[in-house]
Design a protein around this motif. Structure first.
Motif, PDB file in Angstrom:
ATOM      1  N   CYS A  27      83.911  43.957  25.841  1.00 59.72           N
ATOM      2  CA  CYS A  27      84.164  44.391  27.211  1.00 59.72           C
ATOM      3  C   CYS A  27      84.757  45.810  27.167  1.00 59.72           C
ATOM      4  N   ASP A  29      86.558  47.296  29.287  1.00 55.84           N
ATOM      5  CA  ASP A  29      87.897  47.380  29.884  1.00 55.84           C
ATOM      6  C   ASP A  29      88.971  46.819  28.968  1.00 55.84           C
ATOM      7  N   CYS A  30      88.792  45.580  28.478  1.00 55.12           N
ATOM      8  CA  CYS A  30      89.864  44.914  27.731  1.00 55.12           C
ATOM      9  C   CYS A  30      89.537  44.695  26.251  1.00 55.12           C
ATOM     10  N   VAL A  32      87.642  42.381  24.863  1.00 54.21           N
ATOM     11  CA  VAL A  32      87.363  41.018  24.437  1.00 54.21           C
ATOM     12  C   VAL A  32      85.877  40.899  24.072  1.00 54.21           C
ATOM     13  N   CYS A  56      83.689  41.398  30.596  1.00 55.45           N
ATOM     14  CA  CYS A  56      83.987  39.984  30.442  1.00 55.45           C
ATOM     15  C   CYS A  56      84.163  39.367  31.836  1.00 55.45           C
ATOM     16  N   CYS A  59      87.376  40.664  33.746  1.00 57.26           N
ATOM     17  CA  CYS A  59      87.282  42.050  34.222  1.00 57.26           C
ATOM     18  C   CYS A  59      86.217  42.169  35.305  1.00 57.26           C
TER      19      CYS A  59
END
Ligand SMILES: [Zn+2]
Length: 68
Positions: A27, A29-30, A32, A56, A59
């Motif tokens: 992902c 953004d994060c 994962v 994900c 997000c």
């Protein structure tokens, strides 16, 4: 059958069959790990291996809530 091939050294090469449950991305953004069915992803004819990012579930939900 499609597979990914990586040469490790002169005597070792790894081949892994590509299936709908063993391809992953992260992902943006994060970070994962996200499992992706690439046959479904690329069926739109517009996605590509280098310019496509998948968020994900968490997000994606957050981004959707920001829009609405
Ligand atoms: Zn995320």
């Amino acid at each position: 059958m499609f597979y990914v091939k990586q040469t490790i050294n002169d005597s070792l090469e790894i081949r892994v069959e590509v299936h709908d449950d063993n391809v992953f991305t992260t992902c943006p953004d994060c970070g994962v790990e996200v499992c992706v069915d690439i046959s479904e992803l690329f069926s739109d004819g517009e996605s590509d291996l280098y310019g496509t990012a998948l968020f994900c579930a968490e997000c994606s939900k957050s981004r959707l809530e920001e829009i609405l």
